[in-house]
Design an enzyme around this catalytic site. Sequence first.
Site, PDB file in Angstrom:
ATOM      1  N   LYS A   5       0.808  -1.236   0.000  1.00 50.95           N
ATOM      2  CA  LYS A   5       0.000   0.000   0.000  1.00 50.95           C
ATOM      3  C   LYS A   5       0.833   1.275   0.000  1.00 50.95           C
ATOM      4  O   LYS A   5       0.507   2.236  -0.689  1.00 50.95           O
ATOM      5  CB  LYS A   5      -0.946  -0.008   1.209  1.00 50.95           C
ATOM      6  CG  LYS A   5      -2.012  -1.063   1.080  1.00 50.95           C
ATOM      7  CD  LYS A   5      -2.910  -1.132   2.289  1.00 50.95           C
ATOM      8  CE  LYS A   5      -3.841  -2.319   2.145  1.00 50.95           C
ATOM      9  NZ  LYS A   5      -4.793  -2.431   3.230  1.00 50.95           N
ATOM     10  N   ASP A  37      -9.585   2.127   3.212  1.00 49.96           N
ATOM     11  CA  ASP A  37      -9.384   1.447   4.511  1.00 49.96           C
ATOM     12  C   ASP A  37      -9.898   2.288   5.686  1.00 49.96           C
ATOM     13  O   ASP A  37     -10.481   1.748   6.632  1.00 49.96           O
ATOM     14  CB  ASP A  37      -7.894   1.160   4.739  1.00 49.96           C
ATOM     15  CG  ASP A  37      -7.432  -0.116   4.049  1.00 49.96           C
ATOM     16  OD1 ASP A  37      -8.285  -0.949   3.695  1.00 49.96           O
ATOM     17  OD2 ASP A  37      -6.204  -0.267   3.870  1.00 49.96           O
TER      18      ASP A  37
HETATM   19  P1  NAP Z   1       1.988  -3.047   5.812  1.00 44.97           P
HETATM   20  O1  NAP Z   1       1.797  -1.765   5.049  1.00 44.97           O
HETATM   21  O2  NAP Z   1       2.998  -4.002   5.332  1.00 44.97           O
HETATM   22  O3  NAP Z   1       2.277  -2.630   7.340  1.00 44.97           O
HETATM   23  C1  NAP Z   1       2.623  -3.549   8.295  1.00 44.97           C
HETATM   24  C2  NAP Z   1       2.711  -2.877   9.667  1.00 44.97           C
HETATM   25  O4  NAP Z   1       2.841  -3.897  10.642  1.00 44.97           O
HETATM   26  C3  NAP Z   1       3.905  -1.953   9.843  1.00 44.97           C
HETATM   27  O5  NAP Z   1       3.557  -0.950  10.755  1.00 44.97           O
HETATM   28  C4  NAP Z   1       4.969  -2.892  10.435  1.00 44.97           C
HETATM   29  O6  NAP Z   1       5.906  -2.245  11.289  1.00 44.97           O
HETATM   30  C5  NAP Z   1       4.111  -3.792  11.298  1.00 44.97           C
HETATM   31  N1  NAP Z   1       4.668  -5.122  11.447  1.00 44.97           N
HETATM   32  C6  NAP Z   1       4.947  -6.015  10.465  1.00 44.97           C
HETATM   33  N2  NAP Z   1       5.410  -7.164  11.004  1.00 44.97           N
HETATM   34  C7  NAP Z   1       5.425  -6.977  12.345  1.00 44.97           C
HETATM   35  C8  NAP Z   1       5.826  -7.795  13.442  1.00 44.97           C
HETATM   36  N3  NAP Z   1       6.261  -9.036  13.246  1.00 44.97           N
HETATM   37  N4  NAP Z   1       5.714  -7.292  14.693  1.00 44.97           N
HETATM   38  C9  NAP Z   1       5.264  -6.040  14.898  1.00 44.97           C
HETATM   39  N5  NAP Z   1       4.874  -5.214  13.884  1.00 44.97           N
HETATM   40  C10 NAP Z   1       4.955  -5.685  12.628  1.00 44.97           C
HETATM   41  O7  NAP Z   1       0.617  -3.867   5.861  1.00 44.97           O
HETATM   42  P2  NAP Z   1      -0.893  -3.330   5.758  1.00 44.97           P
HETATM   43  O8  NAP Z   1      -1.328  -3.365   4.347  1.00 44.97           O
HETATM   44  O9  NAP Z   1      -1.009  -2.088   6.544  1.00 44.97           O
HETATM   45  O10 NAP Z   1      -1.680  -4.526   6.486  1.00 44.97           O
HETATM   46  C11 NAP Z   1      -1.500  -4.811   7.851  1.00 44.97           C
HETATM   47  C12 NAP Z   1      -2.498  -5.874   8.299  1.00 44.97           C
HETATM   48  O11 NAP Z   1      -3.829  -5.359   8.267  1.00 44.97           O
HETATM   49  C13 NAP Z   1      -2.527  -7.106   7.388  1.00 44.97           C
HETATM   50  O12 NAP Z   1      -2.708  -8.222   8.182  1.00 44.97           O
HETATM   51  C14 NAP Z   1      -3.737  -6.888   6.504  1.00 44.97           C
HETATM   52  O13 NAP Z   1      -4.291  -8.098   6.043  1.00 44.97           O
HETATM   53  C15 NAP Z   1      -4.660  -6.205   7.505  1.00 44.97           C
HETATM   54  N6  NAP Z   1      -5.671  -5.382   6.815  1.00 44.97           N
HETATM   55  C16 NAP Z   1      -6.960  -5.788   6.859  1.00 44.97           C
HETATM   56  C17 NAP Z   1      -7.933  -5.037   6.250  1.00 44.97           C
HETATM   57  C18 NAP Z   1      -9.369  -5.466   6.310  1.00 44.97           C
HETATM   58  O14 NAP Z   1     -10.170  -4.999   5.509  1.00 44.97           O
HETATM   59  N7  NAP Z   1      -9.743  -6.304   7.243  1.00 44.97           N
HETATM   60  C19 NAP Z   1      -7.610  -3.860   5.567  1.00 44.97           C
HETATM   61  C20 NAP Z   1      -6.273  -3.476   5.551  1.00 44.97           C
HETATM   62  C21 NAP Z   1      -5.312  -4.248   6.175  1.00 44.97           C
HETATM   63  P3  NAP Z   1       7.268  -1.572  10.740  1.00 44.97           P
HETATM   64  O15 NAP Z   1       6.892  -0.183  10.297  1.00 44.97           O
HETATM   65  O16 NAP Z   1       8.172  -1.594  11.902  1.00 44.97           O
HETATM   66  O17 NAP Z   1       7.718  -2.436   9.586  1.00 44.97           O
END
Ligand code: NAP
Length: 310
Positions: free
Chosen positions: A92, A128
Amino acid sequence: MKEQHTTERYTLADLENWSKATQDADPPIRLGVLGDPVAHSLSPQMQNAALRACKIDMQYARFHIRANELRSALRFLRALDFVGVNLTVPHKIAAFAQMDHSEESASRAGAVNTIRVRDRKLLGSNTDGEGFLRAIRTEFSVDVRDLRVLILGAGGGAGHAIAWQCALENCERLVLVNRTYEKAQALAERLRPFFAGPRVLGPAARLEATAWDEAALRAQLADVDLIVNATPLGMNPSDPSPIPARLLAPHHMVFDCVYGPSKTSLLRAADEAGARGANGLSMLLHQGALSFSIWFDREAPIDVMRAALL
Ligand code: NAP
């Protein structure tokens, strides 16, 4: 008899040979979700149900696209006859810089979850934040503006969009937590003008970025109503809970953006603490319905989409 390929997972190599890879796909694939991982995504079943209900003769598929493949994948989307795509983890934020034009929802969050392709140009939006807002109303019968919110994963695409939405709603209090603390701090600086006025009584600041450690979290959680997990922790059944049950209390509402067939470790921790919890399915529904409206300039058949998810 028409074939459906909705459960299939395509790759960059398929996009390179698109007519061959999809020669049996009928109706044609003109929408999809790009991510890594992407196999878990329930967007295809929800969006394909909507397409069928609206008699739109195309289908929506999964694309397993790695971080270093995004630029090439987007180039193919421009050239092929796509209506648009959704983006999920980890694309994203990286995608934002590759848009030809961005709606305000995407530019303020610096993240894109919905792309519309028009005249070979990519138009980026973000549904989102609004999807989250509607999900919180559905799940907990409360409005975000009345809540003190803590976001775990505030440095990611979903975390940014949710934080901006909370700020726009003028929520009572916002606490940003991220593994990489500097990202939470940078976001807090951008959101500071929204929290200039006093609102809650007591010593707690209305806006804070905080380190991800147990002592800091424990101190913050005493002054928080809603806890949001916007990290991918929980996508894998063996993932630990981002917050242990011992830090949760019965007054907390716990919203896990992650969804899946079984309860995430965070929602199990919420149960253990006697707190209310909800997974990300309703956010998926609402953000997906908003994406559908962007692609087709019409209201999404939300009841059909909900039924397809359940
Ligand atoms: P992203 O842009 O890759 O962001 C990931 C975030 O999580 C970053 O802040 C990262 O921290 C942190 N992170 C990653 N691995 C981690 C770990 N092992 N321990 C602690 N923090 C960690 O991903 P995203 O697109 O925002 O999505 C995040 C989650 O939300 C996913 O599971 C996605 O499926 C879910 N989501 C769901 C919906 C829905 O409609 N239900 C919508 C959007 C997203 P750093 O900055 O330190 O790397």
